[in-house]
Every structure is written in C-alpha cells, then in structure tokens.
Motif scaffolding. Structure first.
Motif, PDB file in Angstrom:
ATOM      1  N   VAL A 151       0.836  -1.203   0.000  1.00 24.04           N
ATOM      2  CA  VAL A 151       0.000   0.000   0.000  1.00 24.04           C
ATOM      3  C   VAL A 151       0.871   1.253   0.000  1.00 24.04           C
ATOM      4  N   GLU A 152       1.925   1.260   0.790  1.00 26.03           N
ATOM      5  CA  GLU A 152       2.822   2.424   0.813  1.00 26.03           C
ATOM      6  C   GLU A 152       3.469   2.634  -0.552  1.00 26.03           C
ATOM      7  N   LYS A 153       3.812   1.563  -1.221  1.00 26.06           N
ATOM      8  CA  LYS A 153       4.397   1.671  -2.555  1.00 26.06           C
ATOM      9  C   LYS A 153       3.409   2.300  -3.517  1.00 26.06           C
ATOM     10  N   TRP A 154       2.154   1.836  -3.481  1.00 26.09           N
ATOM     11  CA  TRP A 154       1.137   2.372  -4.384  1.00 26.09           C
ATOM     12  C   TRP A 154       0.818   3.827  -4.062  1.00 26.09           C
ATOM     13  N   LYS A 155       0.866   4.203  -2.783  1.00 26.87           N
ATOM     14  CA  LYS A 155       0.603   5.592  -2.397  1.00 26.87           C
ATOM     15  C   LYS A 155       1.654   6.547  -2.948  1.00 26.87           C
ATOM     16  N   SER A 156       2.840   6.008  -3.200  1.00 25.16           N
ATOM     17  CA  SER A 156       3.921   6.859  -3.719  1.00 25.16           C
ATOM     18  C   SER A 156       3.815   7.100  -5.221  1.00 25.16           C
ATOM     19  N   PHE A 157       2.926   6.373  -5.909  1.00 25.24           N
ATOM     20  CA  PHE A 157       2.796   6.507  -7.353  1.00 25.24           C
ATOM     21  C   PHE A 157       1.988   7.751  -7.704  1.00 25.24           C
ATOM     22  N   PRO A 158       2.279   8.378  -8.847  1.00 20.01           N
ATOM     23  CA  PRO A 158       1.403   9.435  -9.358  1.00 20.01           C
ATOM     24  C   PRO A 158       0.008   8.869  -9.632  1.00 20.01           C
ATOM     25  N   GLU A 159      -1.018   9.706  -9.496  1.00 25.64           N
ATOM     26  CA  GLU A 159      -2.393   9.217  -9.637  1.00 25.64           C
ATOM     27  C   GLU A 159      -2.676   8.622 -11.007  1.00 25.64           C
ATOM     28  N   ALA A 160      -1.991   9.088 -12.016  1.00 25.53           N
ATOM     29  CA  ALA A 160      -2.261   8.602 -13.375  1.00 25.53           C
ATOM     30  C   ALA A 160      -1.495   7.324 -13.705  1.00 25.53           C
ATOM     31  N   GLN A 161      -0.613   6.878 -12.801  1.00 23.98           N
ATOM     32  CA  GLN A 161       0.212   5.713 -13.121  1.00 23.98           C
ATOM     33  C   GLN A 161      -0.622   4.439 -13.167  1.00 23.98           C
ATOM     34  N   HIS A 162      -0.420   3.651 -14.214  1.00 22.16           N
ATOM     35  CA  HIS A 162      -1.110   2.376 -14.355  1.00 22.16           C
ATOM     36  C   HIS A 162      -0.375   1.314 -13.534  1.00 22.16           C
ATOM     37  N   ILE A 163      -1.115   0.627 -12.699  1.00 23.41           N
ATOM     38  CA  ILE A 163      -0.522  -0.365 -11.794  1.00 23.41           C
ATOM     39  C   ILE A 163      -0.893  -1.764 -12.277  1.00 23.41           C
ATOM     40  N   PRO A 164       0.089  -2.626 -12.536  1.00 24.47           N
ATOM     41  CA  PRO A 164      -0.194  -3.998 -13.012  1.00 24.47           C
ATOM     42  C   PRO A 164      -0.556  -4.907 -11.839  1.00 24.47           C
ATOM     43  N   LEU A 165      -1.820  -5.290 -11.758  1.00 20.77           N
ATOM     44  CA  LEU A 165      -2.280  -6.089 -10.629  1.00 20.77           C
ATOM     45  C   LEU A 165      -1.611  -7.466 -10.568  1.00 20.77           C
ATOM     46  N   CYS A 166      -1.518  -8.131 -11.702  1.00 21.03           N
ATOM     47  CA  CYS A 166      -0.979  -9.496 -11.705  1.00 21.03           C
ATOM     48  C   CYS A 166       0.451  -9.520 -11.176  1.00 21.03           C
ATOM     49  N   ALA A 167       1.275  -8.626 -11.670  1.00 19.18           N
ATOM     50  CA  ALA A 167       2.680  -8.608 -11.262  1.00 19.18           C
ATOM     51  C   ALA A 167       2.824  -8.289  -9.780  1.00 19.18           C
ATOM     52  N   HIS A 168       2.123  -7.260  -9.315  1.00 15.34           N
ATOM     53  CA  HIS A 168       2.283  -6.839  -7.930  1.00 15.34           C
ATOM     54  C   HIS A 168       1.692  -7.846  -6.943  1.00 15.34           C
ATOM     55  N   LEU A 169       0.550  -8.421  -7.280  1.00 19.50           N
ATOM     56  CA  LEU A 169      -0.112  -9.290  -6.318  1.00 19.50           C
ATOM     57  C   LEU A 169       0.456 -10.700  -6.312  1.00 19.50           C
ATOM     58  N   LEU A 170       1.065 -11.133  -7.411  1.00 15.03           N
ATOM     59  CA  LEU A 170       1.819 -12.382  -7.348  1.00 15.03           C
ATOM     60  C   LEU A 170       3.017 -12.187  -6.432  1.00 15.03           C
ATOM     61  N   GLY A 171       3.637 -11.003  -6.508  1.00 14.43           N
ATOM     62  CA  GLY A 171       4.746 -10.707  -5.600  1.00 14.43           C
ATOM     63  C   GLY A 171       4.314 -10.743  -4.147  1.00 14.43           C
ATOM     64  N   LEU A 172       3.162 -10.139  -3.848  1.00 13.84           N
ATOM     65  CA  LEU A 172       2.635 -10.164  -2.477  1.00 13.84           C
ATOM     66  C   LEU A 172       2.372 -11.593  -2.022  1.00 13.84           C
ATOM     67  N   ALA A 173       1.770 -12.400  -2.901  1.00  9.13           N
ATOM     68  CA  ALA A 173       1.464 -13.783  -2.547  1.00  9.13           C
ATOM     69  C   ALA A 173       2.739 -14.589  -2.293  1.00  9.13           C
ATOM     70  N   LEU A 174       3.742 -14.399  -3.132  1.00  9.43           N
ATOM     71  CA  LEU A 174       5.003 -15.120  -2.961  1.00  9.43           C
ATOM     72  C   LEU A 174       5.661 -14.770  -1.637  1.00  9.43           C
ATOM     73  N   LYS A 175       5.704 -13.489  -1.304  1.00  8.90           N
ATOM     74  CA  LYS A 175       6.316 -13.070  -0.042  1.00  8.90           C
ATOM     75  C   LYS A 175       5.559 -13.648   1.148  1.00  8.90           C
ATOM     76  N   THR A 176       4.239 -13.599   1.089  1.00  2.00           N
ATOM     77  CA  THR A 176       3.436 -14.071   2.211  1.00  2.00           C
ATOM     78  C   THR A 176       3.534 -15.581   2.377  1.00  2.00           C
ATOM     79  N   VAL A 177       3.348 -16.319   1.294  1.00  2.00           N
ATOM     80  CA  VAL A 177       3.344 -17.781   1.369  1.00  2.00           C
ATOM     81  C   VAL A 177       4.709 -18.316   1.795  1.00  2.00           C
ATOM     82  N   THR A 178       5.779 -17.782   1.244  1.00  2.00           N
ATOM     83  CA  THR A 178       7.106 -18.312   1.588  1.00  2.00           C
ATOM     84  C   THR A 178       7.491 -18.001   3.032  1.00  2.00           C
ATOM     85  N   GLN A 179       7.185 -16.792   3.501  1.00  2.00           N
ATOM     86  CA  GLN A 179       7.556 -16.455   4.874  1.00  2.00           C
ATOM     87  C   GLN A 179       6.702 -17.202   5.893  1.00  2.00           C
ATOM     88  N   LEU A 180       5.390 -17.335   5.640  1.00  2.91           N
ATOM     89  CA  LEU A 180       4.542 -18.075   6.565  1.00  2.91           C
ATOM     90  C   LEU A 180       4.751 -19.577   6.444  1.00  2.91           C
TER      91      LEU A 180
END
Length: 465
Positions: A151-180
């Motif tokens: 969320v902090e990363k996305w808050k730092s983006f300009p409002e017009a910036q296009h955010i790729p959901l697949c890339a970012h959320l696979l990253g979130l899932a990988l970090k969460t699943v591997t650490q837990l």
C-alpha cells in the motif's frame, strides 16, 4: 488458443490419471446421458480441445444434455454435475483427500496420503490444515507488514500511473506464502526471486501439458522443467533440515516436522502448499481488486464497514470474522471470476443423482464454473454484486459448492485471510479505479487467471471526520 488446448488435454488426463492411479481396475460405464466418444482411443478429447478449455466444454455439455451429463476420456466415462440441485443429491463420502492436492501430487509424481489407507489420509489432511492455521496465527504481523509495504508503494505513485495487478499481487502472494510457510529465510528478496523463477517454471508446465507428452517432444522444455523442479525440491529439503535443527514452531513446515512424516514427505507437502497457495492467493487478490475498481459503491460500503469495525487500528485475526461485508466481497469475487472452475471426486460408493446411478469408482466432475453462473441459482449471474450473499440461500449454495465451511480447500482459506488483510489495509487508504475500455477476460485453468495483465489506477482516500 494453443495454451488453452494444451491445458484442456492436461487437465482431463490429470483427473483420469488420478482414478487410474487409485483405482486401476475401474472400467464401469455410468449410463448418464451425454456425448458419444468421437474417437475410439481419445474419447471426447478433441471436443475439449476444440472448445478451448475444459470449462467451456462443460458449459456446452450441460447446455445440450442438462445438469447431469457424461463424456468420455478414451474408453472411460466421466460424469459431470452442473447444478446446485444435483450436487445436493450427490452421495459421496470421499472427503479424505483434497482434489486440488491430489492433482498436484499426481503431476509432481508424489504419492497421495501417507501410504497407509484412508485413515492415514485423514490424519495427513488434518495435519496439513492444522499447519496452515498455525502459520496464520503465529505470523499475522508478517502478513500485515507485507500488505502495508504494498500500500505504501502504491501511495507513492502518481495518480495517473497504471498499476499492473498481476505482477504486484503475485509478488505479495510469494512473499506471504514463503515467509509463513518456510520461515525467515524468505525475508531476503534474492531468495524470493530465485523461488519465483522455479515456481513459475513448474507452474507453467503444470498448466500447459506436462502429461500429454508434449514436453517429451521438446528436450529444452523438459530440461527446463526438470531443472526447476530439482532446484525447488533441493531448496525445500534444505529448508526442512534447517528448520528441523532450529526446532522452531511458527511456520507451516515447523508443524509438519513435529509429526511422524519423513523429511521427504514434509518437502512434498511444502511443495504443494507453496505452489497452490501462491497461485490461489495471488488470483483471489487480483480479481478482488479488479472488481472493486469497477464499483465505487462497493468500495464505499466496504470502507464504511472497515471504519466501523476497525476504526484506525490495523486488522487483527480476531476482528476478521466481524468483517462480514468483506467476506461477501471475497465470496462474490470467487463466484464472478469462477476462481476454481472445476473440482473432481472419486465415487467411493455407488450413488444416485435424479434417476441416474453413478457406479462406484467413477470420476465425478463438479462443473463449478457452470454452477457459479447458473441463472437458476444466482440472479443476474454475470454481475458483481456482493449484496447477494446477504441471502441465506446464496450462502448455502456457496457452502455446498465447497467454497465455505468444512470442505473449503485449505489454500483458499489461507487466501481469504491474506486477501482480507490486504483489503482492510488498502481500501481505508486508497480508492481504486479501472482503466477505460479495459476488459479483463478470464483464462479458466486449474485456477482462473486474467488472460492478460490487468491494470488499475489509485488515489489517496482522505479520512472522514
């Protein structure tokens, strides 16, 4: 289209392969109306390929033959159930194994259960689910930290910036699943990158046609897959030995190590959890944020619930059951995206649906993608509408399909927790907006994913006084 065709071949072979593996002598016909085999050797395999995916094939099958229909794989009949009413009638006590786990283990060449019969399978299933629950309880701050960082990363983006959901959320899932799942080693981004490389290579082949022989025709593909699988297994075994020596009790692997499982069996369960957990978690989060971006009304209603229940505090495990509308949003995400469009069970005893007898040891497919958008069960079935789950009938149907209650896939329960943490953190700080003219099409595989990258924009949500 080629990827769809290859997947269709793979998926049916996996399912039927599971039957052959567990019940090699089962050759009985069901007598259920459906398609005649178009090829003596392959049955209706070419029909599945022509439709592009098993899900699309099942949609057409049930449109033509009704809610109980059959088709052929080679000389073997397969029965498909395509409505809630028929699923309610289906008598099948085979709940000792999870169909998703069975399919993954079949593909990876791992034996099911503990090798000692149904009772041992039940024990291992409970152990697996308990390990997941333990990891969520002991590592909740880790989930929260990963969500807050995104969320902090996305808050730092300009409002017009296009955010790729697949890339970012696979990253979130990988970090969460591997650490837990595997522990502190995966706080290191270089470890995550290495894990992702092998994870992607393995999952890509699982989704393409590993068992239809196509990989055997490509020495480079086969070598790439086998190298990735070998490296992943070696890494997981090293984690198992490392955690065993540390005698910790906080992660998924730690709980398994306290059991009578061998190190090899622990590694296999870690492989299944990390593969399935990452893919299911990532796609639940992707689809949830995509659908939220299409509805300001749903976002605002979710925001209000979060404010009422949590105030300015971070979400906690004990507060999650109070977030009922958030649960409805995730339920509707699973339904609308057809997150897991097909499930399968082995018929352990003779059953009956309507006037049709289903013989023992028949493979029965639950055409969940068909049922989840059946107009007889869901009003306006193609509309994203979390309010539908305020009705008891909708909640009951959803539970019957295995998406809530005791029969929920443990990886999906894990994904729900991660997604709730993400939504609770993000929706209170950001507004999500879809891009004009973007249409997110579904690729219906083992887990439904967007066909292409899905983009949104965000802007800060100012706190209401």
């Amino acid at each position: 289209m080629l990827d769809f065709a290859i997947f269709a071949v793979t998926f049916v072979i996996i399912l039927v392969g599971a039957v052959l593996y567990l019940y090699p002598s089962s050759r009985r016909a069901s007598g259920v109306p459906g398609l005649y085999p178009t090829d003596e050797k392959d049955g209706n395999l070419q029909d599945i390929i022509n439709k592009g995916s098993l899900h699309e094939f099942l949609v057409n099958l049930h449109q033509e033959f009704g809610s109980v229909a059959s088709f052929w794989f080679g000389g073997r009949p397969v029965v498909s159930l395509g409505s809630v009413k028929q699923l309610q009638q289906h008598i099948n006590p085979n709940h000792t194994t999870d169909s998703f786990e069975t399919m993954l283990k079949s593909l990876l060449g791992y034996p099911p259960g503990m090798g000692g019969g149904p009772n041992e399978s039940v024990v291992r299933k409970k152990l697996y689910e308990g390990a997941i629950n333990n990891s969520l309880k002991n590592n909740f701050p880790v989930m929260l930290k990963v969500a807050e960082e995104l969320v902090e990363k996305w808050k730092s983006f300009p409002e017009a910036q296009h955010i790729p959901l697949c890339a970012h959320l696979l990253g979130l899932a990988l970090k969460t699943v591997t650490q837990l799942g595997l522990g502190e080693r995966f706080k290191d981004d270089t470890k995550i990158i290495s894990f992702r490389k092998n994870h992607d290579a393995i999952w890509s082949e699982i989704g393409k046609g590993y068992m239809d022989g196509s990989m055997e025709k490509s020495s480079s593909r086969k070598a790439h897959y086998e190298k990735a699988l070998s490296e992943m297994e070696s890494m997981l075994l090293s984690v198992v030995k490392e955690r065993k020596a540390q005698r910790k009790q906080t992660t998924f692997v730690d709980v398994l190590l306290q059991s009578s499982l061998t190190e090899r069996q622990v590694m296999e369960d870690c492989m299944v959890f990390t593969l399935a957990g990452c893919v299911i978690t990532a796609n639940l989060c992707i689809w949830a944020l995509h659908f939220l971006s299409t509805s300001k009304e749903v976002q605002d209603k979710l925001y209000q619930e979060l404010q009422d229940v949590l105030g300015s505090d971070p979400v906690s495990l004990d507060k999650i059951p109070q977030l009922r509308y958030c649960q409805q949003v995730l339920n509707e995400t699973v339904r609308t995206a057809k997150l897991t469009p097909v499930a399968a069970r082995l018929q352990e005893v003779e059953g009956k649906v309507d006037q049709h007898v289903i013989p023992k040891e028949t493979l029965v497919i639950y055409a969940l993608g068909v049922v989840l958008q059946d107009a007889d069960t869901w009003s306006a079935p193609y509309r994203f509408d979390p309010d539908r789950f305020e009705e008891e009938s909708a909640r009951k149907s959803f539970c019957l399909l295995g998406f809530s209650g005791n029969q929920t896939c443990p990886e999906l329960r894990f994904a729900y927790t991660v997604a709730t943490v993400l939504l609770s953190t993000m929706v209170r700080q950001l507004k999500l907006h879809q891009l004009e003219d973007q249409v997110a099409e579904v690729r219906s595989e083992l887990v439904s994913t967007p066909k292409d990258e899905t983009w949104i924009t965000v802007n800060s949500r100012k706190s209401r006084k």
